[in-house]
Design a protein around this motif. Structure first.
Motif, mmCIF file in Angstrom:
data_model
loop_
_atom_site.group_PDB
_atom_site.id
_atom_site.type_symbol
_atom_site.label_atom_id
_atom_site.label_comp_id
_atom_site.label_asym_id
_atom_site.label_seq_id
_atom_site.Cartn_x
_atom_site.Cartn_y
_atom_site.Cartn_z
ATOM 1 N N PRO A 1 5.546 9.758 0.014
ATOM 2 C CA PRO A 1 4.788 8.726 0.734
ATOM 3 C C PRO A 1 5.595 7.443 0.858
ATOM 4 O O PRO A 1 6.644 7.291 0.227
ATOM 5 N N LEU A 2 5.107 6.533 1.660
ATOM 6 C CA LEU A 2 5.818 5.293 1.941
ATOM 7 C C LEU A 2 5.099 4.092 1.345
ATOM 8 O O LEU A 2 3.881 4.083 1.206
ATOM 9 N N ASP A 3 5.871 3.093 1.013
ATOM 10 C CA ASP A 3 5.361 1.859 0.422
ATOM 11 C C ASP A 3 5.477 0.760 1.483
ATOM 12 O O ASP A 3 6.575 0.378 1.867
ATOM 13 N N ILE A 4 4.338 0.273 1.985
ATOM 14 C CA ILE A 4 4.315 -0.687 3.087
ATOM 15 C C ILE A 4 3.650 -1.982 2.638
ATOM 16 O O ILE A 4 2.597 -1.956 2.005
ATOM 17 N N PHE B 1 6.948 11.820 14.047
ATOM 18 C CA PHE B 1 7.330 11.375 12.705
ATOM 19 C C PHE B 1 6.218 11.720 11.734
ATOM 20 O O PHE B 1 5.037 11.594 12.055
ATOM 21 N N SER B 2 6.604 12.134 10.516
ATOM 22 C CA SER B 2 5.622 12.361 9.459
ATOM 23 C C SER B 2 6.267 12.124 8.103
ATOM 24 O O SER B 2 7.358 12.634 7.830
ATOM 25 N N SER B 3 5.614 11.355 7.254
ATOM 26 C CA SER B 3 6.116 11.143 5.891
ATOM 27 C C SER B 3 5.984 12.406 5.054
ATOM 28 O O SER B 3 6.530 12.490 3.957
ATOM 29 N N LEU B 4 5.260 13.407 5.573
ATOM 30 C CA LEU B 4 5.096 14.675 4.858
ATOM 31 C C LEU B 4 6.256 15.627 5.097
ATOM 32 O O LEU B 4 6.328 16.677 4.473
ATOM 33 N N GLU B 5 7.160 15.285 6.012
ATOM 34 C CA GLU B 5 8.313 16.144 6.272
ATOM 35 C C GLU B 5 9.304 16.073 5.118
ATOM 36 O O GLU B 5 9.324 15.117 4.347
ATOM 37 N N GLY B 6 10.166 17.061 5.044
ATOM 38 C CA GLY B 6 11.215 17.060 4.034
ATOM 39 C C GLY B 6 10.642 17.120 2.633
ATOM 40 O O GLY B 6 9.933 18.051 2.277
ATOM 41 N N VAL C 1 0.857 -1.173 0.000
ATOM 42 C CA VAL C 1 0.000 0.000 0.000
ATOM 43 C C VAL C 1 0.901 1.234 0.000
ATOM 44 O O VAL C 1 1.971 1.235 0.598
ATOM 45 N N VAL C 2 0.481 2.263 -0.702
ATOM 46 C CA VAL C 2 1.217 3.527 -0.743
ATOM 47 C C VAL C 2 0.490 4.497 0.184
ATOM 48 O O VAL C 2 -0.704 4.762 0.000
ATOM 49 N N VAL C 3 1.191 4.997 1.186
ATOM 50 C CA VAL C 3 0.533 5.753 2.244
ATOM 51 C C VAL C 3 1.321 6.995 2.652
ATOM 52 O O VAL C 3 2.520 7.098 2.410
ATOM 53 N N HIS C 4 0.599 7.918 3.265
ATOM 54 C CA HIS C 4 1.184 8.976 4.084
ATOM 55 C C HIS C 4 0.724 8.727 5.509
ATOM 56 O O HIS C 4 -0.430 8.327 5.733
ATOM 57 N N TYR C 5 1.588 8.945 6.486
ATOM 58 C CA TYR C 5 1.117 8.896 7.866
ATOM 59 C C TYR C 5 1.948 9.794 8.763
ATOM 60 O O TYR C 5 3.121 10.060 8.507
ATOM 61 N N THR C 6 1.287 10.268 9.808
ATOM 62 C CA THR C 6 1.926 11.076 10.838
ATOM 63 C C THR C 6 1.719 10.384 12.178
ATOM 64 O O THR C 6 0.598 9.970 12.493
ATOM 65 N N ILE D 1 0.210 5.774 21.258
ATOM 66 C CA ILE D 1 0.436 6.846 20.285
ATOM 67 C C ILE D 1 -0.805 7.008 19.411
ATOM 68 O O ILE D 1 -1.727 6.192 19.451
ATOM 69 N N VAL D 2 -0.799 8.067 18.618
ATOM 70 C CA VAL D 2 -1.867 8.334 17.653
ATOM 71 C C VAL D 2 -1.239 8.382 16.262
ATOM 72 O O VAL D 2 -0.159 8.953 16.081
ATOM 73 N N ALA D 3 -1.902 7.771 15.293
ATOM 74 C CA ALA D 3 -1.415 7.789 13.918
ATOM 75 C C ALA D 3 -2.521 8.280 12.993
ATOM 76 O O ALA D 3 -3.637 7.746 13.017
ATOM 77 N N ASP D 4 -2.225 9.309 12.207
ATOM 78 C CA ASP D 4 -3.132 9.756 11.149
ATOM 79 C C ASP D 4 -2.620 9.173 9.840
ATOM 80 O O ASP D 4 -1.468 9.407 9.448
ATOM 81 N N VAL D 5 -3.471 8.400 9.153
ATOM 82 C CA VAL D 5 -3.035 7.631 7.994
ATOM 83 C C VAL D 5 -3.896 7.945 6.783
ATOM 84 O O VAL D 5 -5.128 7.990 6.879
ATOM 85 N N GLN D 6 -3.247 8.142 5.638
ATOM 86 C CA GLN D 6 -3.940 8.291 4.362
ATOM 87 C C GLN D 6 -3.484 7.170 3.440
ATOM 88 O O GLN D 6 -2.295 7.043 3.151
ATOM 89 N N LEU D 7 -4.400 6.326 2.987
ATOM 90 C CA LEU D 7 -4.064 5.263 2.047
ATOM 91 C C LEU D 7 -4.283 5.798 0.632
ATOM 92 O O LEU D 7 -5.413 6.023 0.211
ATOM 93 N N ILE D 8 -3.181 6.021 -0.080
ATOM 94 C CA ILE D 8 -3.244 6.658 -1.386
ATOM 95 C C ILE D 8 -3.631 5.670 -2.481
ATOM 96 O O ILE D 8 -4.471 5.950 -3.330
ATOM 97 N N TYR D 9 -3.049 4.475 -2.442
ATOM 98 C CA TYR D 9 -3.206 3.565 -3.564
ATOM 99 C C TYR D 9 -2.799 2.158 -3.160
ATOM 100 O O TYR D 9 -1.914 1.973 -2.330
#
Length: 238
Positions: A156-159, A147-152, A129-134, A212-220
């Motif tokens: 997005p990340l491939d998990i 941590f956030s995949s939106l930094e820098g 899955v291709v995702v963004h998460y914080t 912890i809390v994780a905000d996740v967006q599943l892109i594809y």
């Protein structure tokens, strides 16, 4: 071959190399590129290429030789139009409303709220899955991201779901999401980081086994979503 076509071909070849290289959510540099809508299309095409080589046995990624070739040429063209800027997984408006959404609890103790319910199928075990998460932790002054995949560069990340690439709470939460979905996960300590996370400048540390809390967006979901736009792709060869 025109100069424009040659440059597109070179760009597509570079993207193909990046697509097939191993990627891990533990390293931002090992993730895919997606900031603007144009880059999101690149991510979807790259994910389809990746799935063709790494989908579980018996699973079809839906990429023909002809479609792959023409699709990569289209990706080369998209590279020239990519823009900048990445949206937040849960922005200030989202934060205002999220606590009013229905709270679900699983048998493991994981809790979640669906900010946006996605479409299509959920990812089978061992699919990417291709995702963004914080990731955030509660502090005396409120939730703070560590941590956030939106930094820098905002890639997005491939998990690979269900294989232990990420902490159990995140893995479980992703397994029931669908393409386009956005979810807030409330991950208990026993499904979090057993060794904790060290602090870095501007971010708090996470003690071992902390909730912890994780905000996740599943892109594809490569190999599952069939409405992918492959630029210039033809029909499968017989």
């Amino acid at each position: 071959m025109t100069t424009k076509t040659l440059l597109a071909t070179i760009a597509a070849a570079a993207l193909l190399f990046a697509c097939l290289a191993p990627r891990s959510p533990s390293s931002i540099e090992a993730s895919l590129i997606a900031k603007s809508p144009a880059q999101a299309r690149i991510v979807r095409q790259c994910s389809r290429v990746s799935a063709a080589s790494r989908a579980p046995a018996g699973a079809s990624a839906g990429v023909s030789r002809r479609g792959l070739g023409f699709g990569l040429l289209g990706v080369g063209g998209l590279l020239a139009s990519r823009g900048a800027g990445a949206a937040e997984v849960c922005d200030s408006s989202c934060e205002t409303d999220v606590d009013n959404l229905p709270l679900q609890t699983t048998r493991t103790g994981l809790k979640y709220r669906d900010i946006k319910v996605g479409e299509g199928d959920t990812p089978p075990k061992a699919f990417d899955v291709v995702v963004h998460y914080t990731l955030k932790i509660e502090t005396p002054t409120g939730l703070k991201p560590f941590f956030s995949s939106l930094e820098g560069n905002g890639r997005p990340l491939d998990i690979r779901v269900g294989t232990g690439m990420v902490i159990p709470g995140l893995d479980e939460g992703l397994a029931t999401m669908r393409k386009g979905g956005v979810r807030r996960l409330y991950i208990p300590g026993n499904l979090s980081f057993p060794n904790g996370v060290k602090a870095k400048p501007g971010s708090p540390s996470v003690p071992p086994n902390s909730a912890i809390v994780a905000d996740v967006q599943l892109i594809y979901i490569p190999g599952i979503d069939d409405d992918l736009e492959i630029v210039g792709a033809g029909e499968d060869e017989e």
